[in-house]
Design an enzyme around this catalytic site. Structure first.
Site, PDB file in Angstrom:
ATOM      1  N   CYS A 349       0.792  -1.231   0.000  1.00 32.42           N
ATOM      2  CA  CYS A 349       0.000   0.000   0.000  1.00 32.42           C
ATOM      3  C   CYS A 349       0.828   1.287   0.000  1.00 32.42           C
ATOM      4  CB  CYS A 349      -1.059   0.006   1.100  1.00 32.42           C
ATOM      5  SG  CYS A 349      -0.624  -0.835   2.612  1.00 32.42           S
ATOM      6  N   ARG A 378       7.017 -11.364   4.810  1.00 35.96           N
ATOM      7  CA  ARG A 378       6.596 -11.204   6.199  1.00 35.96           C
ATOM      8  C   ARG A 378       7.308 -12.230   7.051  1.00 35.96           C
ATOM      9  NH1 ARG A 378       0.109 -10.024   5.473  1.00 35.96           N
ATOM     10  NH2 ARG A 378       0.428  -8.219   4.120  1.00 35.96           N
ATOM     11  N   GLN A 396       1.030 -10.807  -3.542  1.00 35.67           N
ATOM     12  CA  GLN A 396      -0.371 -10.418  -3.411  1.00 35.67           C
ATOM     13  C   GLN A 396      -0.892  -9.908  -4.741  1.00 35.67           C
ATOM     14  OE1 GLN A 396       0.232  -7.517  -0.208  1.00 35.67           O
ATOM     15  NE2 GLN A 396      -1.010  -8.859   1.078  1.00 35.67           N
ATOM     16  N   ASP A 398      -2.690  -7.363  -5.453  1.00 34.47           N
ATOM     17  CA  ASP A 398      -3.041  -6.263  -4.574  1.00 34.47           C
ATOM     18  C   ASP A 398      -3.567  -5.078  -5.376  1.00 34.47           C
ATOM     19  OD1 ASP A 398      -3.244  -5.212  -2.094  1.00 34.47           O
ATOM     20  OD2 ASP A 398      -1.094  -4.963  -1.759  1.00 34.47           O
ATOM     21  N   HIS A 400      -5.294  -1.085  -4.905  1.00 32.82           N
ATOM     22  CA  HIS A 400      -5.677   0.030  -4.042  1.00 32.82           C
ATOM     23  C   HIS A 400      -6.513   0.982  -4.865  1.00 32.82           C
ATOM     24  CE1 HIS A 400      -2.260  -1.725  -1.878  1.00 32.82           C
ATOM     25  NE2 HIS A 400      -3.046  -1.479  -0.841  1.00 32.82           N
ATOM     26  N   LYS A 481     -12.222  -4.658   7.810  1.00 32.31           N
ATOM     27  CA  LYS A 481     -12.239  -5.358   6.527  1.00 32.31           C
ATOM     28  C   LYS A 481     -13.408  -6.325   6.461  1.00 32.31           C
ATOM     29  CE  LYS A 481      -9.417  -9.379   7.640  1.00 32.31           C
ATOM     30  NZ  LYS A 481      -8.073  -9.895   7.753  1.00 32.31           N
ATOM     31  N   HIS A 527      -8.367  -1.057   0.180  1.00 39.14           N
ATOM     32  CA  HIS A 527      -7.331  -2.064  -0.055  1.00 39.14           C
ATOM     33  C   HIS A 527      -8.058  -3.352  -0.424  1.00 39.14           C
ATOM     34  CE1 HIS A 527      -4.218  -0.008   2.626  1.00 39.14           C
ATOM     35  NE2 HIS A 527      -5.330   0.643   2.895  1.00 39.14           N
TER      36      HIS A 527
END
Length: 651
Positions: A349, A378, A396, A398, A400, A481, A527
Site C-alpha cells: 500500500c 513477512r 499479493q 493487490d 488500491h 475489513k 485495499h
RNA sequence: GCCGGUGUGGCGCAGUUGGUAGCGCAGACGAUUUGUAAUCGUCAGGUCGUCGGUUCGAGUCCGACCACCGGCUCCA
C-alpha cells in the site's frame, strides 16, 4: 396446582404431561426411539439436561444424537470422560478447559511433576475412557455458590481461576448472574466445573477417538504457561466416527504439499529457507495462467497496472505506521549507505500511495484503481509456516482504489461483485462474508472513522443477503475489513478475498485531490486482495481440485498415445493439429504397453488422453478418454474433438 | 517463538540388543510393438538432515542446531 402441564414442541403441536415431568419423560411419551436418541432439551434457545423438570407452557425442543447440538453435547461429555481418565492415570494433575470444537473436542491439562503426554499415552487414555464408559456412569448436576466452588476446587488452580473470573465478571457467563455455578459429577469422585448440559449417562458415549497431543497456552495467551492439550473426536455412532476418519484420510490425500511433489508443481528447498517456495515449470505454468487471466479481468474492470520495488528505506514505513504497528511481522532491516535502514516490504500500500501522490490529482481521475502482483515478505513465526498457505515470501494480487467519499459505496459494491465473479470462475461459489472490526490497542485513527468505515462495509455485506459473520477485533491497524470465506470442494472454509476500507493512510500521507469546486479533498482508500496471495490461492486450488485442474489451467491439456509404433506418424499429425489450435498437448511413444501409458497419464491427471490405432489412422479419428469418465469414446473425428473442447480450454 | 513428533537414494518405506545400509516406484540402457490403470531384464543412484560427543566401532546412544509434521482465538 394442576396435576398436568402442557408443553409445545417445535412443530407447534402440544403435549400434555403429568406435573414434574422431565425432558426425558417428554421424549418417552412421544416414542421409545426418540427417548433413546435424546441427549438434552432446548428451551428458548438454551440447552438443559434431559432430567430437568419441565415448566408448564414451555416450548421444548428435544436435542437428539446426530444433530449439530447433540454432537456438541456428546463431545463435551466425552471431554469430561477424557479428563476423568487422565486424572485417574496421572493423579495430582490439574485440568483446565475441555470444550467441544468443530468435529471434536479437546481438554487441556497440566500433568503432575511437569510430565508431558506422548503419542503412546493416547492409547492408554483411550482404554481408561472405554473402561469408564463401560461402567455406565451417570452425569449429575449440582449447583454451588462461588465460595463452595472455590473450596471444592482448591487443588485445581485453573478451575479456581475460572470461578474467580466468573465472580468478578471478567468471564461472561449466564450462570454467573445468579451468583451460582454448576458442577457435574460422574463416577467415584470425578467432578468438573461445567455449565452443561451433559448426556445422562456414559452409555450415550463410546464412538470416539483421541487424535493428537499438542501444546496450548492457558487462555490462548502466549505469555502464560503452556498446557498439554489432547484433541479427540466423538460421534453418535461407530459409523459416523468411521465416516469422519475416512474424510480425514481423504483430506490428507489431497494435501497440496503432497500433490505439489507428486505433480511436480513447486518445492521448498532447504537451501532457500523456511516458508520460501519455488515454482517448477508445471506449477509455474498454472500460476502464469492464473495471473494472465487475473490481469485480463482487472484490465476490463478499469484497473491500471503498476510496479514497485521489494525494498525501501525505513522512512516510508515510518510514515505509513508499519514500523509502529506491524514491525513484528517484518524482516529485520539491512543497513546500507550512511547507516540507512532498508526494509523488505510486508505490504504494497505505501508504494501505491506514493504513485498516487506523485502529482496533483483531479476528481476526474477518481476512482483511481491501481493493481500490482506485489511480492511481499513477512516474518512469520517459525511454527506457523505451512505449505503454500502460510509462507514468508508471497505475491499479493493487490489493488488500491482511491475514490471520493461519494463514490465509496458504489465502488465497494461493484468491487464485491467483481471479486465474487472471479472466485466463481475457479469454482468457488459457496461462501460467506466475515466482517473484522477494530483491533483493540493495535490500531490508529478516530473511533468515528472506524465506525463509519465499519458501517459502510457491513451495509455492503448486508445488501448481498449472504451470511455475515462478525470477527471482533480482527481488522488491520488502518481499517476494518470484510473477507470472503470460501468453502472448498470438501467443505473446508478458507479466508480468500479481503476488502478493507481505510481513512487513515490517506490522512497520514496527506493525500488530496482537487474537486469540481476547486477545493482540495481527501480521498478514501480501499485495499483489496482477491486471491489474497497467489501462493496461498494456488495451494487452496490444488486441494479444491484435488490436483485435477480444470482444462483451462491444466499444464498438459491433451496427451496422445499411439497404440503401436507405426501409429506414431499419424499421432504426430494429430499433435500438430492440437498445437495449431493452441492446445497444450504432448505425445507418449509406444515404448511401453498402452495400459501402462494410460495409467501414467491418469496419475498425471491429464484432462484428455487420446488413443490412436489402426481404426483411427484409417478414419481420421481418435479414441477419447475424458478425465473422470469411465469409458473411452472411440472413433471421434479429430475436428469434432478439437472444436468440442476449445471453448473450455481457454479463458 | 512455545509444546509434542519426525528427518535413511528423486518419491514411498525397511533397517533386529550399536558391527559399517536394503526394498518398491521413478531414472538410464537393452529387449518387447502393445486398443484403455503397472511387459521383462540389466545398471546406476545414499558421507542415513547438519555439527559435535560417547565407543574399538554409531543410521542405531547423548547434545546442539536446521528443516518438516500436528497444535497454540474456540473460553467452566
Amino acid at each position: 396446582m394442576s396435576k398436568t402441564i402442557v408443553v409445545e414442541l417445535p412443530d407447534g403441536s402440544t403435549k400434555e404431561l403429568p406435573a414434574n415431568s422431565t425432558g426425558l419423560d417428554l421424549a418417552k411419551s412421544i416414542g421409545p426411539k426418540l427417548a433413546g436418541a435424546a441427549l438434552a432439551i432446548e428451551i428458548d434457545g438454551k440447552l438443559y439436561d434431559l432430567g430437568l423438570e419441565l415448566a408448564d407452557k414451555s416450548h421444548v425442543n428435544i436435542v437428539v444424537a446426530g444433530s449439530a447440538k447433540g454432537r456438541e453435547i456428546l463431545r463435551h461429555s466425552t471431554a469430561h470422560v477424557l479428563a476423568q481418565a487422565v486424572l485417574n492415570l496421572w493423579p495430582g494433575s490439574h485440568f483446565a478447559i475441555g470444550p467441544p470444537v468443530e468435529d471434536g473436542f479437546y481438554y487441556d491439562f497440566e500433568l503432575a511433576d511437569n510430565k508431558r503426554f506422548t503419542d503412546e499415552d493416547l492409547l492408554a487414555i483411550e482404554q481408561e475412557m472405554d473402561r469408564i464408559i463401560d461402567e455406565s456412569q451417570s452425569f449429575s448436576r449440582e449447583e454451588l455458590s462461588l465460595e463452595e466452588g472455590l473450596k471444592l476446587f482448591e487443588d485445581q488452580p485453573f478451575k479456581s481461576e475460572i470461578i474467580r473470573s466468573i465472580g468478578d465478571g471478567t468471564l461472561n457467563s449466564e450462570v454467573a448472574s445468579d451468583g451460582r455455578i454448576s458442577v457435574y459429577r460422574n463416577g467415584e469422585g470425578f467432578v468438573d466445573l461445567c455449565r452443561g448440559p451433559h448426556v445422562g449417562s456414559t452409555d450415550k458415549l463410546g464412538s470416539f477417538k483421541l487424535l493428537r497431543v499438542a501444546g496450548a497456552y492457558w487462555r490462548g495467551d502466549e505469555k502464560r504457561q503452556q498446557l498439554q492439550r489432547i484433541y479427540g473426536t466423538a460421534w453418535e455412532s461407530r459409523k459416523a466416527l468411521d465416516d469422519y476418519l475416512v474424510r480425514l484420510a481423504e483430506a490428507e490425500k489431497r494435501d497440496h504439499r503432497k500433490l505439489g511433489v507428486e505433480l511436480d508443481l513447486f518445492s521448498f528447498p532447504d537451501e532457500i529457507g523456511s516458508g520460501l517456495a519455488v515454482f517448477h515449470p508445471k506449477g509455474g505454468l498454472i500460476r502464469k495462467l492464473m495471473e494472465d487471466y487475473s490481469r485480463k479481468r482487472h484490465e476490463a474492470a478499469g484497473y491500471q497496472f503498476v510496479y514497485s520495488p521489494h525494498i525501501t528505506k525505513a522512512n516510508l514505513f515510518e510514515e505509513s505506521g508499519h514500523l509502529d504497528w506491524f514491525a513484528e511481522g517484518m524482516f529485520p532491516p539491512m543497513q546500507l549507505d550512511n547507516e540507512q535502514n532498508y526494509y523488505l516490504k510486508p505490504m504494497n500500500c505505501p508504494f501505491h500511495i506514493l504513485i498516487y501522490r506523485s502529482r496533483q490529482r483531479s476528481y476526474k481521475e477518481l476512482p483511481l484503481r491501481l493493481f500490482e502482483f506485489g511480492t511481499v515478505y513477512r516474518y512469520e513465526k517459525s511454527g506457523v509456516i505451512h505449505g503454500l498457505t502460510r509462507v514468508r515470501g508471497m505475491t499479493q494480487d493487490d489493488a488500491h482504489i482511491f475514490c471520493s467519499i461519494d463514490q465509496m459505496e458504489t465502488e465497494l459494491d461493484s468491487l464485491l461483485s467483481f471479486v465474487l465473479e472471479v472466485l466463481g470462475d475457479y469454482g468457488l461459489e459457496d461462501y460467506f462474508i466475515e466482517l473484522s472490526t477494530k483491533p483493540p490497542g493495535k490500531a490508529f485513527g478516530s473511533d468515528e472513522d472506524w465506525e463509519r468505515a465499519t458501517a459502510a462495509l457491513s451495509n455492503l455485506a448486508r445488501t448481498r443477503s449472504v451470511d455475515l459473520v462478525l470477527d471482533e477485533g480482527g481488522g488491520a491497524f488502518y481499517g476494518p475489513k470484510i473477507s470472503v470465506q470460501v468453502r472448498d470442494a470438501i467443505g473446508r472454509t478458507w479466508q480468500m478475498s479481503t476488502i478493507q476500507l481505510d481513512f487513515q493512510l490517506p490522512q497520514r500521507f496527506g493525500l488530496e485531490y482537487v474537486g469540481s469546486d476547486n477545493d482540495r479533498h481527501r480521498p478514501v482508500m480501499i485495499h483489496r486482495a482477491l486471491f489474497g496471495t497467489v501462493e496461498r490461492f494456488f495451494g487452496i486450488l490444488v486441494e479444491h481440485y484435488n490436483g485435477s485442474f480444470p482444462l483451462w489451467l491444466s499444464p498438459i491439456q491433451v496427451r496422445i498415445l499411439p497404440v503401436r509404433a507405426d501409429h506414431e506418424d499419424y499421432c504426430h499429425l494429430v499433435l500438430k493439429r492440437l498445437h495449431e489450435s493452441g492446445l497444450r498437448a504432448d505425445l507418449l511413444e509406444a515404448h511401453e504397453p498402452l495400459g501402462s501409458r494410460i495409467r501414467k497419464s491418469k496419475l498425471d491427471r491429464i484432462p484428455y488422453i487420446l488413443v490412436a490405432g489402426d481404426d483411427d489412422v484409417n478414419e481420421s479419428s481418435i479414441g477419447v478418454n475424458e478425465r473422470g469418465e469411465g469409458q473411452p469414446r472411440r472413433g471421434v473425428k479429430i475436428d469434432d474433438f478439437i472444436s468440442s473442447i476449445l471453448k473450455e480450454a481457454f479463458r
